[in-house]
Design a protein around this motif. Structure first.
Motif, PDB file in Angstrom:
ATOM      1  N   GLU A  99      -9.392  28.300 -19.436  1.00  0.00           N
ATOM      2  CA  GLU A  99      -9.134  27.064 -18.701  1.00  0.00           C
ATOM      3  C   GLU A  99     -10.450  26.468 -18.206  1.00  0.00           C
ATOM      4  N   PRO A 101     -11.597  23.524 -15.693  1.00  0.00           N
ATOM      5  CA  PRO A 101     -11.248  22.458 -14.743  1.00  0.00           C
ATOM      6  C   PRO A 101     -12.179  21.265 -14.911  1.00  0.00           C
ATOM      7  N   GLU A 145      -4.534  12.358 -19.716  1.00  0.00           N
ATOM      8  CA  GLU A 145      -3.430  13.280 -19.999  1.00  0.00           C
ATOM      9  C   GLU A 145      -3.495  13.765 -21.442  1.00  0.00           C
ATOM     10  N   SER A 148      -6.410  16.317 -21.752  1.00  0.00           N
ATOM     11  CA  SER A 148      -6.250  17.578 -21.029  1.00  0.00           C
ATOM     12  C   SER A 148      -4.979  18.339 -21.394  1.00  0.00           C
ATOM     13  N   THR A 217     -17.265  19.256 -15.199  1.00  0.00           N
ATOM     14  CA  THR A 217     -16.608  20.499 -14.837  1.00  0.00           C
ATOM     15  C   THR A 217     -17.497  21.286 -13.878  1.00  0.00           C
ATOM     16  N   LYS A 245      -8.407  24.999 -22.715  1.00  0.00           N
ATOM     17  CA  LYS A 245      -7.377  24.156 -22.121  1.00  0.00           C
ATOM     18  C   LYS A 245      -7.978  23.492 -20.884  1.00  0.00           C
ATOM     19  N   HIS A 246      -8.222  22.178 -20.983  1.00  0.00           N
ATOM     20  CA  HIS A 246      -8.740  21.452 -19.826  1.00  0.00           C
ATOM     21  C   HIS A 246      -7.642  21.280 -18.772  1.00  0.00           C
ATOM     22  N   ARG A 247      -8.060  21.257 -17.513  1.00  0.00           N
ATOM     23  CA  ARG A 247      -7.113  20.984 -16.420  1.00  0.00           C
ATOM     24  C   ARG A 247      -7.750  19.992 -15.466  1.00  0.00           C
ATOM     25  N   LYS A 292      -0.507  27.134 -23.535  1.00  0.00           N
ATOM     26  CA  LYS A 292      -0.473  26.891 -22.093  1.00  0.00           C
ATOM     27  C   LYS A 292       0.309  27.984 -21.378  1.00  0.00           C
ATOM     28  N   TYR A 296      -1.073  30.625 -18.384  1.00  0.00           N
ATOM     29  CA  TYR A 296      -0.595  30.602 -17.000  1.00  0.00           C
ATOM     30  C   TYR A 296       0.439  31.669 -16.689  1.00  0.00           C
TER      31      TYR A 296
END
Length: 298
Positions: A99, A101, A145, A148, A217, A245-247, A292, A296
Motif C-alpha cells: 500500500e 498512501p 479514484e 487509486s 507520498t 495499491k495507492h490509497r 485489495k 486489508y
C-alpha cells in the motif's frame, strides 16, 4: 502466450559483457510476466558467469563474464528458459502487495507545476485537471479514484535510484495514459506520484522530471542513509513484480505518516500474494478486488 511473445524476441549484444533481450516492442502484462519469470528462473539456476540481471518493462538485460560463458551460450540458455516459461500451464508469480498512501492535489506539486506551466500542453489547467480531461473523467476526484482504485505492477526500477515504473492492471482500453510535459521541468518534489505515457511513477529524489504530477507520498522508497527499517541494504524499496495499491489520504494523515517516516518509524502495509496471470485476464475487475482484499485482510 508463447507464439505471441517468442515471435518478437530479439537478442542484442551490448558491448562485451551485456546481452539485451527485447521480448516485445510494446508493454503488455504478457510480455512483462515473461520477462520477470525468465529473470527469476535465471537467478534460481545460478548460471556460472552471470554478474547482474536487470528486468524491465517488456525486456531484460544480463551482464555476464565472457571468460566464463560466451554470448552464444548465454543466448541458448535464455531461449530455453523462455520456452520453459512460455509453456507453463500455471502462470503464477510469487510477489507482494504494497500500500502506498498518497496525498493527491498537494500544495508542493501544485506550486511546482504552476512554475512550469509554459512547459505544459495546457498552461491553463493543472496536471490533474489535464489528465482527467484527456482520459474522459468528469472531475479530478473521479480521476483520482481511477488512479487509486486499481492495482499497479512495478515493471522496472530505474532512471534514478529507486524510482518504480508501474503499469496499471486493467484492460488496455481503460488504462490511464497522459503524455509527458512538452519540455522537462528542472524541479520535481521528492516522492512525487505522477504519470508519463501509461506508466505511473514515484520520484525517489528531488530533481528534474517530465511526468505529470498528481500528489506526493510520505512513504520513503530510497534510503541511502540507512535510516528506514523497511528498506534493506540495497537502499531501494521496490522490486520488479511488486503490486502497488495507492490509497488517497488527507493532509492530517499525510503529516502524521511523514512525521513517522522522519523518525524512521514508517511501516508500510504489505502482504504476500500469488499473482495468477490467467485469472487476472479472465476477470480484471474481480482480480483487483482480490488484491485489495488480500492487502486489508492482513
Amino acid at each position: 502466450m508463447s507464439n505471441e511473445v517468442a515471435a518478437t524476441t530479439r537478442y542484442s549484444q551490448a558491448g562485451d559483457e551485456f546481452l539485451f533481450v527485447e521480448l516485445n516492442e510494446e508493454m503488455t502484462l504478457e510480455a512483462f510476466f515473461l520477462s520477470i519469470s525468465i529473470t527469476q528462473r535465471l537467478r534460481e539456476i545460478a548460471l556460472p558467469g552471470i554478474i547482474e540481471i536487470c528486468p524491465a518493462n517488456a525486456s531484460y538485460q544480463v551482464r555476464y563474464n565472457p571468460d566464463m560463458i560466451s554470448a552464444g551460450q548465454l543466448q541458448e540458455r535464455l531461449e530455453a528458459l523462455e520456452e520453459e516459461v512460455s509453456n507453463q500451464q500455471v502462470r503464477t508469480l510469487e510477489t507482494r502487495v504494497v500500500e502506498v498512501p498518497v496525498l493527491y492535489n498537494d500544495p508542493w506539486t501544485y506550486e511546482t507545476l504552476m512554475r512550469f506551466r509554459e512547459h505544459h500542453q495546457d498552461p491553463s489547467s493543472t496536471d490533474l485537471e489535464y489528465a482527467a480531461r484527456i482520459n474522459g473523467y468528469a472531475s479530478v476526484d473521479a480521476f483520482i479514484e481511477a488512479h487509486s482504485a486499481t492495482p499497479w505492477f512495478v515493471s522496472m526500477v530505474g532512471f534514478v535510484a529507486g524510482l518504480p515504473f508501474m503499469y496499471q492492471m486493467v484492460p488496455r482500453e481503460r488504462q490511464i495514459q497522459v503524455p509527458k510535459y512538452l519540455r522537462p521541468r528542472t524541479d520535481t518534489p521528492k516522492q512525487t506520484v505522477g504519470i508519463g505515457g501509461c506508466f505511473s511513477v514515484i520520484y525517489s529524489v528531488r530533481g528534474a522530471g517530465g511526468y505529470q504530477m498528481f500528489g506526493v507520498t510520505p512513504m520513503p522508497i530510497y534510503d541511502p542513509a540507512g535510516e528506514q527499517p523497511h528498506i534493506d541494504d540495497s537502499m531501494i524499496y521496490f522490486r520488479p513484480g511488486d503490486i502497488v495499491k495507492h490509497r488517497a489520504v488527507d493532509r492530517e494523515e499525510y503529516d502524521a505518516l511523514l512525521a513517522a517516516a522522519e523518525k524512521g518509524q514508517f511501516k508500510p502495509k504489505i502482504t504476500p500474494f500469488t499473482f495468477d496471470l490467467d485469472a487476472f485476464n479472465q476477470d480484471p475487475d474481480g482480480y483487483a478486488r482480490r488484491v485489495k482484499e488480500a492487502l486489508y485482510e492482513h
